[in-house]
Design a protein around this motif. Structure first.
Motif, PDB file in Angstrom:
ATOM      1  N   ARG A 295     -16.063  24.376  -0.574  1.00 48.18           N
ATOM      2  CA  ARG A 295     -15.497  24.468  -1.931  1.00 48.18           C
ATOM      3  C   ARG A 295     -14.933  25.861  -2.219  1.00 48.18           C
ATOM      4  NH1 ARG A 295     -20.727  21.610  -4.675  1.00 48.18           N
ATOM      5  NH2 ARG A 295     -20.825  19.876  -3.219  1.00 48.18           N
ATOM      6  N   PRO A 296     -13.926  26.269  -1.448  1.00 51.70           N
ATOM      7  CA  PRO A 296     -13.417  27.634  -1.562  1.00 51.70           C
ATOM      8  C   PRO A 296     -12.856  27.975  -2.940  1.00 51.70           C
ATOM      9  CG  PRO A 296     -11.990  26.264  -0.169  1.00 51.70           C
ATOM     10  CD  PRO A 296     -13.214  25.477  -0.436  1.00 51.70           C
ATOM     11  N   GLN A 297     -13.110  29.205  -3.365  1.00 51.30           N
ATOM     12  CA  GLN A 297     -12.540  29.740  -4.605  1.00 51.30           C
ATOM     13  C   GLN A 297     -11.133  30.257  -4.332  1.00 51.30           C
ATOM     14  OE1 GLN A 297     -14.226  29.560  -7.689  1.00 51.30           O
ATOM     15  NE2 GLN A 297     -15.485  28.232  -6.395  1.00 51.30           N
ATOM     16  N   ARG A 298     -10.415  30.597  -5.408  1.00 54.16           N
ATOM     17  CA  ARG A 298      -9.007  30.991  -5.298  1.00 54.16           C
ATOM     18  C   ARG A 298      -8.761  32.140  -4.316  1.00 54.16           C
ATOM     19  NH1 ARG A 298      -9.534  29.056 -10.328  1.00 54.16           N
ATOM     20  NH2 ARG A 298      -7.783  28.002 -11.362  1.00 54.16           N
ATOM     21  N   GLU A 299      -9.677  33.129  -4.293  1.00 49.11           N
ATOM     22  CA  GLU A 299      -9.369  34.340  -3.517  1.00 49.11           C
ATOM     23  C   GLU A 299      -9.394  34.122  -2.003  1.00 49.11           C
ATOM     24  OE1 GLU A 299     -13.365  35.295  -5.647  1.00 49.11           O
ATOM     25  OE2 GLU A 299     -11.663  33.936  -5.900  1.00 49.11           O
ATOM     26  N   ARG A 300      -9.792  32.935  -1.556  1.00 47.62           N
ATOM     27  CA  ARG A 300      -9.704  32.635  -0.118  1.00 47.62           C
ATOM     28  C   ARG A 300      -8.319  32.128   0.281  1.00 47.62           C
ATOM     29  NH1 ARG A 300     -14.657  29.004   1.758  1.00 47.62           N
ATOM     30  NH2 ARG A 300     -13.334  28.897   3.645  1.00 47.62           N
ATOM     31  N   TYR A 301      -7.467  31.876  -0.699  1.00 40.29           N
ATOM     32  CA  TYR A 301      -6.131  31.358  -0.403  1.00 40.29           C
ATOM     33  C   TYR A 301      -5.096  32.478  -0.517  1.00 40.29           C
ATOM     34  CZ  TYR A 301      -8.274  26.785  -1.389  1.00 40.29           C
ATOM     35  OH  TYR A 301      -9.082  25.678  -1.387  1.00 40.29           O
ATOM     36  N   GLY A 302      -4.001  32.306   0.201  1.00 41.92           N
ATOM     37  CA  GLY A 302      -2.920  33.280   0.109  1.00 41.92           C
ATOM     38  C   GLY A 302      -1.575  32.617   0.328  1.00 41.92           C
ATOM     39  N   ILE A 303      -0.528  33.443   0.260  1.00 43.51           N
ATOM     40  CA  ILE A 303       0.844  32.971   0.472  1.00 43.51           C
ATOM     41  C   ILE A 303       1.566  33.983   1.355  1.00 43.51           C
ATOM     42  CG2 ILE A 303       3.090  32.677  -0.693  1.00 43.51           C
ATOM     43  CD1 ILE A 303       1.621  31.362  -2.995  1.00 43.51           C
ATOM     44  N   THR A 304       2.387  33.470   2.250  1.00 41.94           N
ATOM     45  CA  THR A 304       3.270  34.304   3.068  1.00 41.94           C
ATOM     46  C   THR A 304       4.711  33.873   2.820  1.00 41.94           C
ATOM     47  OG1 THR A 304       1.588  34.554   4.782  1.00 41.94           O
ATOM     48  CG2 THR A 304       3.866  35.004   5.435  1.00 41.94           C
ATOM     49  N   VAL A 305       5.588  34.858   2.605  1.00 38.30           N
ATOM     50  CA  VAL A 305       7.030  34.606   2.499  1.00 38.30           C
ATOM     51  C   VAL A 305       7.672  35.314   3.684  1.00 38.30           C
ATOM     52  CG1 VAL A 305       9.116  34.909   1.109  1.00 38.30           C
ATOM     53  CG2 VAL A 305       6.901  34.573  -0.025  1.00 38.30           C
ATOM     54  N   SER A 306       8.416  34.562   4.495  1.00 40.86           N
ATOM     55  CA  SER A 306       9.076  35.153   5.648  1.00 40.86           C
ATOM     56  C   SER A 306      10.490  34.599   5.725  1.00 40.86           C
ATOM     57  CB  SER A 306       8.292  34.815   6.920  1.00 40.86           C
ATOM     58  OG  SER A 306       8.896  35.446   8.031  1.00 40.86           O
ATOM     59  N   GLY A 307      11.461  35.404   5.322  1.00 35.66           N
ATOM     60  CA  GLY A 307      12.843  34.927   5.271  1.00 35.66           C
ATOM     61  C   GLY A 307      12.956  33.743   4.337  1.00 35.66           C
ATOM     62  N   GLU A 308      13.477  32.638   4.848  1.00 40.46           N
ATOM     63  CA  GLU A 308      13.672  31.438   4.016  1.00 40.46           C
ATOM     64  C   GLU A 308      12.404  30.592   3.917  1.00 40.46           C
ATOM     65  OE1 GLU A 308      16.685  30.555   2.310  1.00 40.46           O
ATOM     66  OE2 GLU A 308      16.843  32.684   2.782  1.00 40.46           O
ATOM     67  N   ARG A 309      11.394  30.891   4.735  1.00 41.53           N
ATOM     68  CA  ARG A 309      10.180  30.077   4.752  1.00 41.53           C
ATOM     69  C   ARG A 309       9.088  30.714   3.898  1.00 41.53           C
ATOM     70  NH1 ARG A 309       7.603  30.387   9.624  1.00 41.53           N
ATOM     71  NH2 ARG A 309       6.185  28.734   8.974  1.00 41.53           N
ATOM     72  N   GLN A 310       8.299  29.877   3.265  1.00 44.34           N
ATOM     73  CA  GLN A 310       7.090  30.381   2.618  1.00 44.34           C
ATOM     74  C   GLN A 310       6.023  29.298   2.664  1.00 44.34           C
ATOM     75  OE1 GLN A 310       7.356  30.692  -1.931  1.00 44.34           O
ATOM     76  NE2 GLN A 310       9.477  31.040  -1.308  1.00 44.34           N
ATOM     77  N   TRP A 311       4.788  29.748   2.822  1.00 52.90           N
ATOM     78  CA  TRP A 311       3.688  28.786   2.920  1.00 52.90           C
ATOM     79  C   TRP A 311       2.420  29.365   2.303  1.00 52.90           C
ATOM     80  CZ3 TRP A 311       5.734  31.594   6.916  1.00 52.90           C
ATOM     81  CH2 TRP A 311       4.860  32.385   7.681  1.00 52.90           C
ATOM     82  N   ALA A 312       1.584  28.433   1.825  1.00 59.16           N
ATOM     83  CA  ALA A 312       0.251  28.786   1.324  1.00 59.16           C
ATOM     84  C   ALA A 312      -0.736  28.550   2.460  1.00 59.16           C
ATOM     85  CB  ALA A 312      -0.105  27.916   0.134  1.00 59.16           C
TER      86      ALA A 312
END
Length: 327
Positions: A295-312
């Motif tokens: 049951r992870p809390q928010r701070e375990r998640y992140g986002i990467t933006v690389s050129g045209e791609r982005q992912w959580a």
């Protein structure tokens, strides 16, 4: 202004109400990371930015107005302006279009931004102008740019700012495109919800800059190491904002939660995961992942933006759990 403009009659009450709000925000720990914001909240009169607002009552909304002919109503308006709550400032057909955010959440966001003297800041979503005033108080008018798509909003924000003695640059335009003519920026802060991070914001950030964006009921803090790249984690703070106009509503239609236990459905951290992985995981898959990962809390998640791609992602940008985001 009408004959009942809230002039000097309320100066003492406004000062006392503002001091009480500042104490409340301080007690929440919002300024622990950057105590410099306390002085801005002490100085900027929030009531000048909400000459009227709406409060929810049974069956709809009631308008509170600083120029009401009834002194009791004017006092309720003023006291309400210094409550630590979001205030609905624009409605259309009962739908909330714009609001003044909860002051303690604004304080959390501003402290997280990590501004330093000399920094330039772009704010996406001018709202009432109150947040831009806090930034201008701290950094100076010439360092702050705020943008909004709606000319009525930018015009009223400009008016409120001038009444409070602040003159940052207020731009009418599509916030998703940033403000290239004022770039580069050291910090970019959005006060509206998005489904992804507009590439223009990354492009308009200085190397080492930060971008703070409400996304999926959370706040993502991205650092920009260089051209076209940004990465960071969510703060622990829950955040619910009006969507950025022009982008469509993040999320769209309601999710069917059949088969997901009620305990999960009502859990804030599960609802965050649902919002973040919308379009990638169905609710049952999201629930299985949430249970399996503790049951992870928010701070375990992140986002990467690389050129045209982005992912959580969960825990690691290159780890097994990653979900594409719209750019």
């Amino acid at each position: 202004m009408g004959g009942h403009a809230p002039g000097r009659e309320f100066d003492g009450l406004a000062a006392a109400a503002r001091a009480a709000l500042v104490r409340r925000i301080g007690a929440s720990g919002a300024w622990d990371a950057d105590p410099g914001w306390r002085e801005a909240f002490e100085a900027v009169p929030r009531h000048l930015f909400v000459p009227y607002y709406y409060v929810g009552v049974a069956g709809g909304y009631e308008r509170r107005w600083g120029e009401s002919t009834d002194p009791g109503a004017r006092e309720r308006w003023l006291r309400g302006a210094y409550e630590d709550t979001p205030l609905a400032t624009r409605l259309r057909d009962g739908e909330l279009l714009s609001s003044s955010s909860q002051p303690s959440l604004m304080a959390d966001m501003l402290a997280a931004l990590g501004v330093e003297e000399g920094h330039t800041v772009l704010e996406i979503g001018a709202g009432t102008g109150y947040n831009a005033a806090l930034l201008a108080h701290r950094l100076g008018d010439d360092k702050v740019t705020t943008v909004d798509l709606d000319p009525e909003i930018t015009e009223s924000a400009r008016r409120h700012l001038a009444a409070a003695g602040y003159h940052p640059v207020v731009v009418t335009g599509d916030g998703a495109r940033g403000v290239p003519e004022r770039a580069p920026f050291d910090r970019i802060i959005a006060t509206c919800a998005l489904g992804g991070v507009p590439p223009a914001w990354v492009a308009q950030s200085r190397p080492g800059g930060r971008i703070l964006v409400p996304l999926a009921t959370g706040l993502i803090m991205l650092t920009v190491p260089g051209a076209g790249h940004a990465e960071g984690r969510f703060l622990h703070t829950p955040a619910y904002f009006v969507p950025l106009r022009g982008t469509g509503r993040p999320g769209g239609e309601a999710v069917q939660l059949g088969g997901v236990p009620r305990r999960a459905r009502e859990d804030d951290s599960f609802r965050f995961l649902l919002a973040l992985t919308r379009g990638s995981l169905d609710p049952q898959e999201a629930h299985a992942l949430w249970e399996q990962e503790g049951r992870p809390q928010r701070e375990r998640y992140g986002i990467t933006v690389s050129g045209e791609r982005q992912w959580a992602w969960l825990d690691d940008p290159e780890g097994p759990y990653a979900w594409p985001l719209p750019s």
